[in-house]
Design a protein around this motif. Sequence first.
Motif, PDB file in Angstrom:
ATOM      1  N   ASN A  65       0.798  -1.270   0.026  1.00 21.92           N
ATOM      2  CA  ASN A  65      -0.084  -0.019  -0.064  1.00 21.92           C
ATOM      3  C   ASN A  65       0.810   1.499  -0.016  1.00 21.92           C
ATOM      4  O   ASN A  65       1.843   1.335   0.889  1.00 21.92           O
ATOM      5  CB  ASN A  65      -0.862  -0.030   1.181  1.00 21.92           C
ATOM      6  CG  ASN A  65      -2.038   1.064   1.162  1.00 21.92           C
ATOM      7  OD1 ASN A  65      -3.096   0.786   0.293  1.00 21.92           O
ATOM      8  ND2 ASN A  65      -1.790   2.255   1.946  1.00 21.92           N
ATOM      9  N   VAL A  66       0.639   2.065  -1.122  1.00 17.46           N
ATOM     10  CA  VAL A  66       1.513   3.243  -1.142  1.00 17.46           C
ATOM     11  C   VAL A  66       0.721   4.435  -1.554  1.00 17.46           C
ATOM     12  O   VAL A  66      -0.389   4.496  -2.025  1.00 17.46           O
ATOM     13  CB  VAL A  66       2.708   3.097  -2.124  1.00 17.46           C
ATOM     14  CG1 VAL A  66       3.714   2.032  -1.592  1.00 17.46           C
ATOM     15  CG2 VAL A  66       2.141   2.733  -3.563  1.00 17.46           C
ATOM     16  N   THR A  67       1.440   5.599  -1.411  1.00 14.85           N
ATOM     17  CA  THR A  67       0.747   6.939  -1.650  1.00 14.85           C
ATOM     18  C   THR A  67       1.446   7.494  -2.988  1.00 14.85           C
ATOM     19  O   THR A  67       2.590   7.348  -2.975  1.00 14.85           O
ATOM     20  CB  THR A  67       0.915   7.868  -0.906  1.00 14.85           C
ATOM     21  OG1 THR A  67       0.194   7.330   0.661  1.00 14.85           O
ATOM     22  CG2 THR A  67       0.287   9.440  -1.127  1.00 14.85           C
ATOM     23  N   ILE A  68       0.358   7.752  -3.977  1.00 14.96           N
ATOM     24  CA  ILE A  68       1.089   8.136  -5.181  1.00 14.96           C
ATOM     25  C   ILE A  68       1.506   9.698  -5.086  1.00 14.96           C
ATOM     26  O   ILE A  68       0.533  10.555  -4.612  1.00 14.96           O
ATOM     27  CB  ILE A  68       0.022   8.237  -6.369  1.00 14.96           C
ATOM     28  CG1 ILE A  68      -0.128   6.525  -6.575  1.00 14.96           C
ATOM     29  CG2 ILE A  68       0.605   8.671  -7.830  1.00 14.96           C
ATOM     30  CD1 ILE A  68       0.844   5.675  -6.940  1.00 14.96           C
ATOM     31  N   PRO A  69       2.867  10.224  -5.066  1.00 16.52           N
ATOM     32  CA  PRO A  69       3.393  11.576  -4.849  1.00 16.52           C
ATOM     33  C   PRO A  69       2.898  12.431  -6.278  1.00 16.52           C
ATOM     34  O   PRO A  69       2.505  11.789  -7.268  1.00 16.52           O
ATOM     35  CB  PRO A  69       4.649  11.107  -4.666  1.00 16.52           C
ATOM     36  CG  PRO A  69       5.172   9.933  -5.588  1.00 16.52           C
ATOM     37  CD  PRO A  69       3.839   9.282  -5.580  1.00 16.52           C
ATOM     38  N   SER A  70       3.452  13.709  -6.151  1.00 19.28           N
ATOM     39  CA  SER A  70       3.442  14.510  -7.279  1.00 19.28           C
ATOM     40  C   SER A  70       4.236  14.015  -8.385  1.00 19.28           C
ATOM     41  O   SER A  70       5.505  13.247  -7.979  1.00 19.28           O
ATOM     42  CB  SER A  70       3.537  15.900  -6.929  1.00 19.28           C
ATOM     43  OG  SER A  70       4.808  16.024  -6.449  1.00 19.28           O
ATOM     44  N   TYR A  71       4.149  14.158  -9.755  1.00 20.23           N
ATOM     45  CA  TYR A  71       5.215  13.805 -10.714  1.00 20.23           C
ATOM     46  C   TYR A  71       4.930  14.244 -11.866  1.00 20.23           C
ATOM     47  O   TYR A  71       4.016  14.923 -12.137  1.00 20.23           O
ATOM     48  CB  TYR A  71       4.884  12.155 -10.876  1.00 20.23           C
ATOM     49  CG  TYR A  71       3.873  11.560 -11.628  1.00 20.23           C
ATOM     50  CD1 TYR A  71       3.711  11.242 -12.855  1.00 20.23           C
ATOM     51  CD2 TYR A  71       2.655  11.505 -10.713  1.00 20.23           C
ATOM     52  CE1 TYR A  71       2.664  10.874 -13.509  1.00 20.23           C
ATOM     53  CE2 TYR A  71       1.289  10.881 -11.298  1.00 20.23           C
ATOM     54  CZ  TYR A  71       1.468  10.666 -12.822  1.00 20.23           C
ATOM     55  OH  TYR A  71       0.478  10.251 -13.223  1.00 20.23           O
ATOM     56  N   VAL A  72       5.877  14.262 -12.879  1.00 23.25           N
ATOM     57  CA  VAL A  72       5.719  14.753 -14.101  1.00 23.25           C
ATOM     58  C   VAL A  72       5.746  13.339 -15.140  1.00 23.25           C
ATOM     59  O   VAL A  72       6.429  12.699 -15.021  1.00 23.25           O
ATOM     60  CB  VAL A  72       7.031  15.729 -14.562  1.00 23.25           C
ATOM     61  CG1 VAL A  72       6.944  16.166 -15.963  1.00 23.25           C
ATOM     62  CG2 VAL A  72       7.062  16.851 -13.615  1.00 23.25           C
ATOM     63  N   GLY A  73       4.784  13.497 -16.139  1.00 24.81           N
ATOM     64  CA  GLY A  73       4.437  12.427 -16.897  1.00 24.81           C
ATOM     65  C   GLY A  73       5.780  12.178 -17.897  1.00 24.81           C
ATOM     66  O   GLY A  73       6.374  13.191 -18.435  1.00 24.81           O
ATOM     67  N   SER A  74       6.068  10.911 -17.985  1.00 23.47           N
ATOM     68  CA  SER A  74       7.296  10.538 -18.849  1.00 23.47           C
ATOM     69  C   SER A  74       7.149  10.848 -20.266  1.00 23.47           C
ATOM     70  O   SER A  74       8.231  11.063 -20.929  1.00 23.47           O
ATOM     71  CB  SER A  74       7.621   9.113 -18.547  1.00 23.47           C
ATOM     72  OG  SER A  74       6.517   8.315 -18.902  1.00 23.47           O
TER      73      SER A  74
END
Length: 432
Positions: A213-222
Motif C-alpha cells: 500500500n503506497v501513496t502516489i506522489p506528485s510527478y511529471v509524466g514521462s
Amino acid sequence: MNDWPEAWSDDNRNRYGRGSASAHPEGARAMRQVRRPASGAYGGSGPSAPPYGGGVPQQPSYVNGQGYGGDNASDGYDSDYNTGQVYGSPGGGGPGGPGDHGGYRPRPNWRRRIKWTAITLVTALAVTSVATYFWADGKLHRDVDLSKVIDRPASGAGTNYLIVGSDSRAGLSSDQKKKLHTGSAEGKRTDSMMILHVGSNGDTLVSLPRDSNVTIPSYVGSTSGKSYPATGRQTKLNAAYAEDGPTLLVRTVEANMGLHIDHYVEIGFAGFANIVDAVGGVTLTIDKGFKDKYSGADFQAGTQTLNGEQALAFVRTRHAFATSDLQRTKNQQKFLSALAHQVATPSTVMNPFKLYPTMSAGLDSLTVDKDMSLWDLGSMFWAMKGVNSGDGTSLNMPISGSVGGNLVWDKAKVKTLVDELNNDQEVTVSGG
C-alpha cells in the motif's frame, strides 16, 4: 737473372702467378693439394725443365698451403685451395667448419618461443575483451531517463538498484504465451520489485511486494511532460508502474521510503526464460512441492534443475501459498540469486559457447536507465551472487498489517532500514 719471358713484367707475374685477393674461384669449389716435382726431377741437377719448352718459366711449389714457399710464404697469402676451404659461406660454413651442425637442426630457443606465445595470447585476449565490451555495451537498452524524476531524496553511501520483473509479453508468439502460461493481457505490469543495495559492509536485497500500500506522489509524466499534483491517493505499488511506467515507479518508491534509487533494471517474461535456457538451466532446492494452474507450476520437493519455462512458473506462483505475494517474493529472491550464481560459474564464464548466448539473451531482454554502465550491471550481478552465497542479507519489506487487501509497511522498521542503507551499515532489520 729473370726466368720470365722478356715481355712479362712483375705486375703480370703478380697478377697471373700469385693471384689477386679479389680473384676468388667461382662458386664454392675446393682444389686438391698439388705438389710440383722437386728440383732436377726431370733429370739433372739444374733447374727443372719446363714441360713444353724453354719459353715457360719454372712454376713455384706449394708449401704447407702457404702459397709459393720459400721467402714468398711470408707474404701472408693463403689461397686455401690445398686445405679444402669452401668459399661462398661466411666463417667456413662447409662440412667440419664452424657453422657445421653435424646434420642436426639447432636446439630451439624455448624461452623466446614461450615469450612470444605469451605476448600473442595476451594481445588476443585484450582485443577480444575490448571487442566484447563494445558489443555488449551496444546491446543495452538504455530507455529509462531518471532525470525526469522530481523531488528526489539525497544519495547515500553505496549504490541502490531497483530491479523490476514485468509481465510484458513483448516478443512472445501465441504458442509461447500458451506454453509459458502468461495470458494475453495488454500492456505490462510489475510482477516483482526488489531493491539491491551494493555497499562496503555487505549487500542487501529487499523485496517490495507488488500489493504494498503506497501513496502516489506528485510527478511529471514521462511522455506528456505534464505535472500531476499529489492528491493523497493510495493504491498498490504495481499500479504506479501501470500508470506511468518506470519513472513514476521510481518516484513512488523514493517518496514512500526516502531512499535514493541510483539505477533501474527491468526484465520481461520472454527475456527471463531465455536467460535461464541460455545458461543451461538453474539448479534449485525446493523445500516443499506445490502446484498452481495459473502459472503452470508443478514442482516436487528436492534439488532440481529448472529450465526457462519452469523457472518462470516458479517465480510467478502466488496462489499456491497461504501468504500469497510474500512467499512469492521470497521465491523470486531465491531464484534470482541462484541464477546469478549459475551465470558466474567457471562452466559458463570459461565457455564462450555458453557465455556469449547467455550474455546476448540477458542484454537483449534488459531495459535499464541511461546512466547504467556495463560495470554497474556487472556489479549488480556479482552482488546477487554474493547474497546467494551468504555474503549479504535478503529480506522482505517489513510489514505491519494490511488495509483493503494491500500490505502496509512498518514505518519504524522501514526508517531504520533506510538509515542503515544510506549509511552503508550492516542491516539489522528483519522483514515480513
